[in-house]
Design a protein around this motif. Structure first.
Motif, PDB file in Angstrom:
ATOM      1  N   PHE A  25       7.724   8.699  -4.382  1.00  0.00           N
ATOM      2  CA  PHE A  25       6.846   9.070  -5.286  1.00  0.00           C
ATOM      3  C   PHE A  25       6.328   7.575  -5.439  1.00  0.00           C
ATOM      4  O   PHE A  25       4.872   7.419  -5.776  1.00  0.00           O
ATOM      5  N   ILE A  26       6.600   6.275  -5.111  1.00  0.00           N
ATOM      6  CA  ILE A  26       5.780   4.962  -5.217  1.00  0.00           C
ATOM      7  C   ILE A  26       5.183   4.459  -4.292  1.00  0.00           C
ATOM      8  O   ILE A  26       4.033   4.063  -5.012  1.00  0.00           O
ATOM      9  N   GLN A  27       5.431   5.248  -3.193  1.00  0.00           N
ATOM     10  CA  GLN A  27       4.209   5.622  -1.759  1.00  0.00           C
ATOM     11  C   GLN A  27       2.825   6.322  -2.373  1.00  0.00           C
ATOM     12  O   GLN A  27       2.223   5.202  -1.996  1.00  0.00           O
ATOM     13  N   GLY A  28       3.239   6.721  -3.242  1.00  0.00           N
ATOM     14  CA  GLY A  28       1.727   7.144  -3.345  1.00  0.00           C
ATOM     15  C   GLY A  28       1.112   6.932  -4.680  1.00  0.00           C
ATOM     16  O   GLY A  28      -0.299   6.187  -4.662  1.00  0.00           O
ATOM     17  N   ALA A  29       1.945   6.329  -4.958  1.00  0.00           N
ATOM     18  CA  ALA A  29       1.582   5.295  -6.597  1.00  0.00           C
ATOM     19  C   ALA A  29       0.683   4.197  -6.004  1.00  0.00           C
ATOM     20  O   ALA A  29      -0.096   3.720  -6.278  1.00  0.00           O
ATOM     21  N   LYS A  30       1.137   3.503  -4.746  1.00  0.00           N
ATOM     22  CA  LYS A  30       0.440   2.474  -4.808  1.00  0.00           C
ATOM     23  C   LYS A  30      -0.863   2.504  -3.093  1.00  0.00           C
ATOM     24  O   LYS A  30      -1.508   2.253  -3.545  1.00  0.00           O
ATOM     25  N   ALA A  32      -2.167   4.463  -3.918  1.00  0.00           N
ATOM     26  CA  ALA A  32      -3.138   5.269  -5.442  1.00  0.00           C
ATOM     27  C   ALA A  32      -3.534   4.069  -5.717  1.00  0.00           C
ATOM     28  O   ALA A  32      -4.837   3.833  -6.388  1.00  0.00           O
ATOM     29  N   GLY A  33      -3.015   2.613  -5.417  1.00  0.00           N
ATOM     30  CA  GLY A  33      -3.937   1.325  -6.683  1.00  0.00           C
ATOM     31  C   GLY A  33      -2.988   0.939  -7.628  1.00  0.00           C
ATOM     32  O   GLY A  33      -3.227  -0.132  -8.345  1.00  0.00           O
ATOM     33  N   HIS A  34      -1.840   1.601  -7.978  1.00  0.00           N
ATOM     34  CA  HIS A  34      -0.847   0.956  -8.993  1.00  0.00           C
ATOM     35  C   HIS A  34      -0.454  -0.514  -8.055  1.00  0.00           C
ATOM     36  O   HIS A  34       0.004   0.232  -7.067  1.00  0.00           O
ATOM     37  N   THR A  35       0.237  -1.253  -9.324  1.00  0.00           N
ATOM     38  CA  THR A  35       1.096  -1.814  -8.961  1.00  0.00           C
ATOM     39  C   THR A  35       2.216  -1.387  -9.850  1.00  0.00           C
ATOM     40  O   THR A  35       2.535  -0.954 -10.568  1.00  0.00           O
ATOM     41  N   VAL A  36       3.597  -1.122  -8.384  1.00  0.00           N
ATOM     42  CA  VAL A  36       4.833  -0.424  -8.980  1.00  0.00           C
ATOM     43  C   VAL A  36       6.339  -1.788  -8.512  1.00  0.00           C
ATOM     44  O   VAL A  36       5.943  -2.218  -7.595  1.00  0.00           O
ATOM     45  N   LYS A  37       6.833  -1.218  -9.878  1.00  0.00           N
ATOM     46  CA  LYS A  37       7.646  -2.490  -9.493  1.00  0.00           C
ATOM     47  C   LYS A  37       9.463  -0.807  -9.630  1.00  0.00           C
ATOM     48  O   LYS A  37       8.985  -0.144 -10.897  1.00  0.00           O
ATOM     49  N   PHE A 180       1.811  13.890  -5.544  1.00  0.00           N
ATOM     50  CA  PHE A 180       1.851  13.476  -7.048  1.00  0.00           C
ATOM     51  C   PHE A 180       1.878  11.739  -7.813  1.00  0.00           C
ATOM     52  O   PHE A 180       1.203  11.655  -8.182  1.00  0.00           O
ATOM     53  N   GLY A 181       2.386  10.796  -7.059  1.00  0.00           N
ATOM     54  CA  GLY A 181       2.273   9.325  -7.007  1.00  0.00           C
ATOM     55  C   GLY A 181       0.796   9.004  -6.752  1.00  0.00           C
ATOM     56  O   GLY A 181       0.282   8.241  -7.493  1.00  0.00           O
ATOM     57  N   LYS A 182       0.188  10.035  -5.728  1.00  0.00           N
ATOM     58  CA  LYS A 182      -1.702   9.390  -5.182  1.00  0.00           C
ATOM     59  C   LYS A 182      -2.055   9.856  -6.643  1.00  0.00           C
ATOM     60  O   LYS A 182      -3.286   9.242  -6.972  1.00  0.00           O
ATOM     61  N   THR A 183      -1.476  10.958  -8.094  1.00  0.00           N
ATOM     62  CA  THR A 183      -2.362  11.818  -8.934  1.00  0.00           C
ATOM     63  C   THR A 183      -2.133  10.343  -9.787  1.00  0.00           C
ATOM     64  O   THR A 183      -2.701  11.003 -10.918  1.00  0.00           O
TER      65      THR A 183
END
Length: 184
Positions: A25-30, A32-37, A180-183
């Motif tokens: 999920f984190i890989q997908g969110a990153k 997509a350009g999000h900052t993830v902690k 899902f993370g990418k969305t």
């Protein structure tokens, strides 16, 4: 628009199925350009809430000194909160639940700092299966938290039939979590 996403993990297995799910999920969110902690509750334990009702009396959310002192600033910066847990006795791990219980401080009228979280996600893995009702307790708790706090539920990825570490790799659910993370 880029978001600050905080992922709270609850597994004591660093390479366990829910940890791998969180990573995807984190890989997908990153991507997509999000900052993830990430805050790993099993490796940075938070004491249970003592119901002392002394929140903020020492100018911090909790008067007890534990790893919530590290988590609180991360919560305050987050736009989205992701709960990632193995399924333990039809709910989340105790480590994750202890951290969630401390959110109480931010719900108090006297809280000088409020959370800006508006969205949430649930990721979970277990030997049990959703079709058998094994996830019903976890889903009910998650939805109750989201509803109570006025957060938008962005969805969930629940993986059943994975007991041994790494079994999730064979399920195709890591790709689902990545997408899902990418969305977000």
């Amino acid at each position: 628009m880029s978001k600050n996403i905080l992922v709270l993990t609850g597994s004591p297995r660093q390479l366990g199925n829910s940890a791998l799910l969180a990573d995807a999920f984190i890989q997908g969110a990153k991507f997509a350009g999000h900052t993830v902690k990430v805050f790993e509750t099993a490796f940075h334990p938070v004491l249970p809430c003592h119901a002392c009702d002394k929140c903020w009396s020492a100018k911090e959310p909790c008067v007890f000194k534990d790893n919530f002192e590290k988590l609180a600033p991360m919560l305050e910066e987050a736009d989205m909160l992701v709960f990632c847990t193995p399924l333990y006795w039809f709910s989340m791990s105790a480590q994750l639940k202890a951290a969630i219980d401390k959110l109480y401080a931010y719900m108090k009228d006297i809280a000088p700092r409020k959370l800006k979280i508006k969205e949430c996600v649930l990721l979970a893995a277990a030997e049990g299966n959703e079709k058998d009702g094994d996830y019903d307790g976890l889903k009910a708790t998650y939805h109750s938290i989201a509803n109570y706090l006025g957060w938008k539920d962005r969805g969930m990825v629940l993986v059943g039939g994975v007991g041994e570490p790494g079994e999730i790799i064979k399920t195709g659910k890591l790709k689902e979590a990545l997408e899902f993370g990418k969305t977000m």
